[in-house]
Design an enzyme around this catalytic site. Structure first.
Site, PDB file in Angstrom:
ATOM      1  N   THR A 163      32.359  37.442  44.082  1.00 44.19           N
ATOM      2  CA  THR A 163      31.471  36.691  43.214  1.00 44.19           C
ATOM      3  C   THR A 163      31.871  35.328  43.590  1.00 44.19           C
ATOM      4  OG1 THR A 163      31.622  38.134  41.473  1.00 44.19           O
ATOM      5  CG2 THR A 163      30.735  36.041  40.975  1.00 44.19           C
ATOM      6  N   ALA A 175      39.268  36.905  55.041  1.00 42.81           N
ATOM      7  CA  ALA A 175      40.009  37.903  54.353  1.00 42.81           C
ATOM      8  C   ALA A 175      39.864  38.457  53.266  1.00 42.81           C
ATOM      9  CB  ALA A 175      41.354  37.282  54.343  1.00 42.81           C
ATOM     10  N   LYS A 225      43.054  31.121  38.351  1.00 40.59           N
ATOM     11  CA  LYS A 225      43.473  30.340  37.117  1.00 40.59           C
ATOM     12  C   LYS A 225      44.846  31.069  36.437  1.00 40.59           C
ATOM     13  CE  LYS A 225      39.698  32.694  35.277  1.00 40.59           C
ATOM     14  NZ  LYS A 225      38.509  32.526  35.091  1.00 40.59           N
ATOM     15  N   GLY A 232      34.769  25.959  35.731  1.00 41.10           N
ATOM     16  CA  GLY A 232      33.674  26.059  36.823  1.00 41.10           C
ATOM     17  C   GLY A 232      33.411  24.764  37.655  1.00 41.10           C
ATOM     18  N   ILE A 273      32.828  22.016  36.216  1.00 46.12           N
ATOM     19  CA  ILE A 273      32.811  20.739  35.690  1.00 46.12           C
ATOM     20  C   ILE A 273      34.102  20.017  36.222  1.00 46.12           C
ATOM     21  CG2 ILE A 273      33.466  19.631  33.324  1.00 46.12           C
ATOM     22  CD1 ILE A 273      32.133  22.160  32.022  1.00 46.12           C
ATOM     23  N   GLY A 311      26.145  38.981  34.577  1.00 47.50           N
ATOM     24  CA  GLY A 311      27.160  38.671  35.475  1.00 47.50           C
ATOM     25  C   GLY A 311      28.171  37.535  35.032  1.00 47.50           C
ATOM     26  N   ASP A 321      42.028  34.264  28.846  1.00 50.25           N
ATOM     27  CA  ASP A 321      41.397  33.185  30.047  1.00 50.25           C
ATOM     28  C   ASP A 321      41.523  31.797  29.230  1.00 50.25           C
ATOM     29  OD1 ASP A 321      39.442  33.004  32.574  1.00 50.25           O
ATOM     30  OD2 ASP A 321      38.530  31.930  30.843  1.00 50.25           O
ATOM     31  N   LYS A 371      43.560  28.447  31.021  1.00 44.77           N
ATOM     32  CA  LYS A 371      42.898  27.030  31.469  1.00 44.77           C
ATOM     33  C   LYS A 371      43.611  25.973  30.338  1.00 44.77           C
ATOM     34  CE  LYS A 371      38.803  29.497  32.673  1.00 44.77           C
ATOM     35  NZ  LYS A 371      37.649  30.044  32.066  1.00 44.77           N
ATOM     36  N   GLY A 420      30.659  31.674  37.223  1.00 43.94           N
ATOM     37  CA  GLY A 420      29.927  32.231  37.987  1.00 43.94           C
ATOM     38  C   GLY A 420      30.041  31.625  39.702  1.00 43.94           C
TER      39      GLY A 420
HETATM   40  N1  LIG Z   1      33.674  35.012  38.859  1.00 44.78           N
HETATM   41  C1  LIG Z   1      33.978  33.604  38.308  1.00 44.78           C
HETATM   42  O1  LIG Z   1      32.970  33.054  37.625  1.00 44.78           O
HETATM   43  C2  LIG Z   1      35.337  32.991  38.418  1.00 44.78           C
HETATM   44  C3  LIG Z   1      35.152  31.570  37.950  1.00 44.78           C
HETATM   45  C4  LIG Z   1      36.441  30.917  37.972  1.00 44.78           C
HETATM   46  C5  LIG Z   1      37.429  31.529  38.565  1.00 44.78           C
HETATM   47  N2  LIG Z   1      37.471  32.753  39.100  1.00 44.78           N
HETATM   48  C6  LIG Z   1      38.711  33.389  39.664  1.00 44.78           C
HETATM   49  O2  LIG Z   1      38.322  33.567  41.031  1.00 44.78           O
HETATM   50  C7  LIG Z   1      39.048  34.656  41.490  1.00 44.78           C
HETATM   51  C8  LIG Z   1      37.981  35.515  42.152  1.00 44.78           C
HETATM   52  O3  LIG Z   1      37.152  35.886  41.059  1.00 44.78           O
HETATM   53  P1  LIG Z   1      35.778  36.967  41.642  1.00 44.78           P
HETATM   54  O4  LIG Z   1      35.107  37.029  40.504  1.00 44.78           O
HETATM   55  O5  LIG Z   1      35.263  36.316  42.780  1.00 44.78           O
HETATM   56  O6  LIG Z   1      36.635  38.189  41.804  1.00 44.78           O
HETATM   57  P2  LIG Z   1      35.822  39.623  42.628  1.00 44.78           P
HETATM   58  O7  LIG Z   1      34.425  39.478  42.650  1.00 44.78           O
HETATM   59  O8  LIG Z   1      36.320  40.780  41.872  1.00 44.78           O
HETATM   60  O9  LIG Z   1      36.271  39.274  44.038  1.00 44.78           O
HETATM   61  C9  LIG Z   1      37.567  39.707  44.417  1.00 44.78           C
HETATM   62  C10 LIG Z   1      37.964  39.462  46.114  1.00 44.78           C
HETATM   63  O10 LIG Z   1      39.262  39.425  46.460  1.00 44.78           O
HETATM   64  C11 LIG Z   1      39.523  40.325  47.337  1.00 44.78           C
HETATM   65  N3  LIG Z   1      40.933  40.623  47.199  1.00 44.78           N
HETATM   66  C12 LIG Z   1      41.599  41.188  46.199  1.00 44.78           C
HETATM   67  N4  LIG Z   1      42.886  41.514  46.560  1.00 44.78           N
HETATM   68  C13 LIG Z   1      43.024  40.767  47.757  1.00 44.78           C
HETATM   69  C14 LIG Z   1      44.263  40.781  48.692  1.00 44.78           C
HETATM   70  N5  LIG Z   1      45.585  41.047  48.247  1.00 44.78           N
HETATM   71  N6  LIG Z   1      44.190  40.006  49.947  1.00 44.78           N
HETATM   72  C15 LIG Z   1      42.748  39.690  50.255  1.00 44.78           C
HETATM   73  N7  LIG Z   1      41.613  39.670  49.428  1.00 44.78           N
HETATM   74  C16 LIG Z   1      41.737  40.234  48.388  1.00 44.78           C
HETATM   75  C17 LIG Z   1      38.515  41.517  46.978  1.00 44.78           C
HETATM   76  O11 LIG Z   1      38.462  41.987  48.289  1.00 44.78           O
HETATM   77  P3  LIG Z   1      37.426  43.427  48.672  1.00 44.78           P
HETATM   78  O12 LIG Z   1      35.975  42.904  48.354  1.00 44.78           O
HETATM   79  O13 LIG Z   1      37.669  43.539  50.096  1.00 44.78           O
HETATM   80  O14 LIG Z   1      37.709  44.301  47.583  1.00 44.78           O
HETATM   81  C18 LIG Z   1      37.352  40.582  46.786  1.00 44.78           C
HETATM   82  O15 LIG Z   1      36.577  40.204  48.042  1.00 44.78           O
HETATM   83  C19 LIG Z   1      39.785  35.158  40.419  1.00 44.78           C
HETATM   84  O16 LIG Z   1      41.160  34.833  40.122  1.00 44.78           O
HETATM   85  C20 LIG Z   1      39.317  34.644  39.084  1.00 44.78           C
HETATM   86  O17 LIG Z   1      39.772  34.704  37.966  1.00 44.78           O
HETATM   87  C21 LIG Z   1      36.440  33.510  38.888  1.00 44.78           C
END
Ligand SMILES: NC(=O)c1ccc[n+]([C@@H]2O[C@H](COP(=O)([O-])OP(=O)(O)OC[C@H]3O[C@@H](n4cnc5c(N)ncnc54)[C@H](OP(=O)(O)O)[C@@H]3O)[C@@H](O)[C@H]2O)c1
Length: 321
Positions: free
Chosen positions: A12, A33, A93, A122, A124, A175, A189, A193, A290
């Site tokens: 995402t 990666a 986080k 996010g 902010i 989402g 969560d 934070k 997001g």
């Molecule tokens: N989504 C949000 O709104 C949001 C907001 C703030 C912070 N975050 C933080 O941002 C991070 C990512 O969130 P997301 O929602 O983008 O997660 P996500 O959609 O589940 O995507 C995770 C990505 O990480 C990759 N991945 C997992 N383990 C890996 C490893 N060991 N080496 C390389 N790549 C790896 C996955 O690869 P594959 O695609 O190949 O499986 C995938 O592309 C999390 O820590 C989350 O807490 C998210």
């Protein structure tokens, strides 16, 4: 010359980040990666890899941006990057909250940079506001809605009489909530934070004397109705206070009246009130989660990281001595 960077993660956040960076003329994304390259056929084979270490070893890539859902791996990548004096920008986080002191010690020791604005609120810019704009201010308290998923669920329960489970399903469909929403709805969560906010507001190693947290699982429609009857709303509020050199963190579903600025923060929005001794109360609000909002904070970190490649500077200095 373009700045060469690499991204770890193409989910995402990673996808939004990649797209935003394509619009910036002075940045070149050299590598992306992921864990399962077969899932990502839209990326060229030259860019895509599952070998993160090969990226971290490259001297021409001094800045790594990471958004992955594997806390242990994120910590290992952060450590390796910082130990080489490079810049690590992360959205993870949980990883930052768990290892914040160790990572900052590495930053100081090896001359790299660790940036994680995306980990709280996010888009902010709350961490930079605390560290830079309020650098000399005595922060007394931070109170906020820092979890967009919970706020969305509670808002929808009030707006349309949706039972908790239905509001959660809607948040997932739109989402805002992950398929496993435990970390959001049980308050973890918000806790991660709060730890990061406490450090930004109250010093490198704040003495956290009291931590209490409750999620929103127990909040029912009857509670939301009872609050509405007296013109109040229930919101998951994180309250981080500094008193007598100690910091307390209290996260719980809280009744808010309309005079409280947080009352008006609805749906997936986040709102954070910073209270300074001289500045008074400042309210920051905006999109708390997001892909695009989170990636926007990471791009801001990229531009605010020092431009000089630290490890090259360090190597030059060592060779002079
Ligand atoms: N989504 C949000 O709104 C949001 C907001 C703030 C912070 N975050 C933080 O941002 C991070 C990512 O969130 P997301 O929602 O983008 O997660 P996500 O959609 O589940 O995507 C995770 C990505 O990480 C990759 N991945 C997992 N383990 C890996 C490893 N060991 N080496 C390389 N790549 C790896 C996955 O690869 P594959 O695609 O190949 O499986 C995938 O592309 C999390 O820590 C989350 O807490 C998210």
């Amino acid at each position: 010359m373009k700045q060469r960077i690499a991204i770890i993660g193409h989910g995402t956040v990673g996808k939004a980040l990649y797209a935003q960076l394509q619009n910036l003329p002075n940045i070149e994304v050299v590598k992306v990666a992921v864990k399962h390259p077969a899932k990502h056929r839209e990326l060229s084979r030259n860019i895509l890899t599952d070998d993160v270490n090969s990226i971290l070893d490259r001297v021409d890539i001094q800045v790594i941006l990471e958004a992955i859902d594997d806390t242990d791996a994120a910590f290992a990548y952060a450590k390796k990057t910082l130990s080489e004096g490079k810049t690590y920008i992360t959205a993870s986080k949980k990883m930052v909250a768990a290892s914040i002191s160790a990572l900052h010690e590495m930053e100081a020791r090896f001359g790299g940079r660790l940036l994680y604005e995306a980990a709280v609120g996010g888009a902010i810019p709350v961490l930079r506001t605390l560290r830079e704009h309020l650098a000399g201010e005595e922060i007394i308290r931070i109170r906020g809605i820092v979890n967009g998923t919970c706020n969305y669920i509670l808002t929808r329960m009030g707006e349309d009489d949706l039972p908790f489970a239905k509001a959660l399903a809607e948040a997932q469909q739109r989402g805002f909530a992950e398929s496993d929403p435990t970390s959001d709805i049980d308050g973890w969560d918000s806790y991660y934070k709060s730890i990061i906010l406490a450090r930004a507001a109250f010093g490198d190693k704040p003495e956290i004397s009291k931590v209490k947290w409750h999620g929103i699982r127990e909040v029912g429609l009857a509670d939301v109705h009872a609050a509405a009857k007296v013109n109040e709303k229930i919101k998951l509020v994180a309250d981080i206070k500094h008193t007598n050199q100690r910091v307390s963190i209290d996260i719980r579903p809280t009744l808010l009246g309309s005079a409280d600025p947080l009352y008006h923060i609805d749906r997936e929005l986040n709102g954070i009130i910073i209270e300074g001794r001289y500045a008074g109360q400042l309210l920051l609000q905006g999109s708390g989660a997001g892909g695009n909002a989170t990636a926007s904070a990471m791009v801001g970190d990229l531009y605010n990281a020092p431009k000089a490649p630290q490890s090259i500077v360090r190597k030059l200095l060592l060779s002079v001595n």
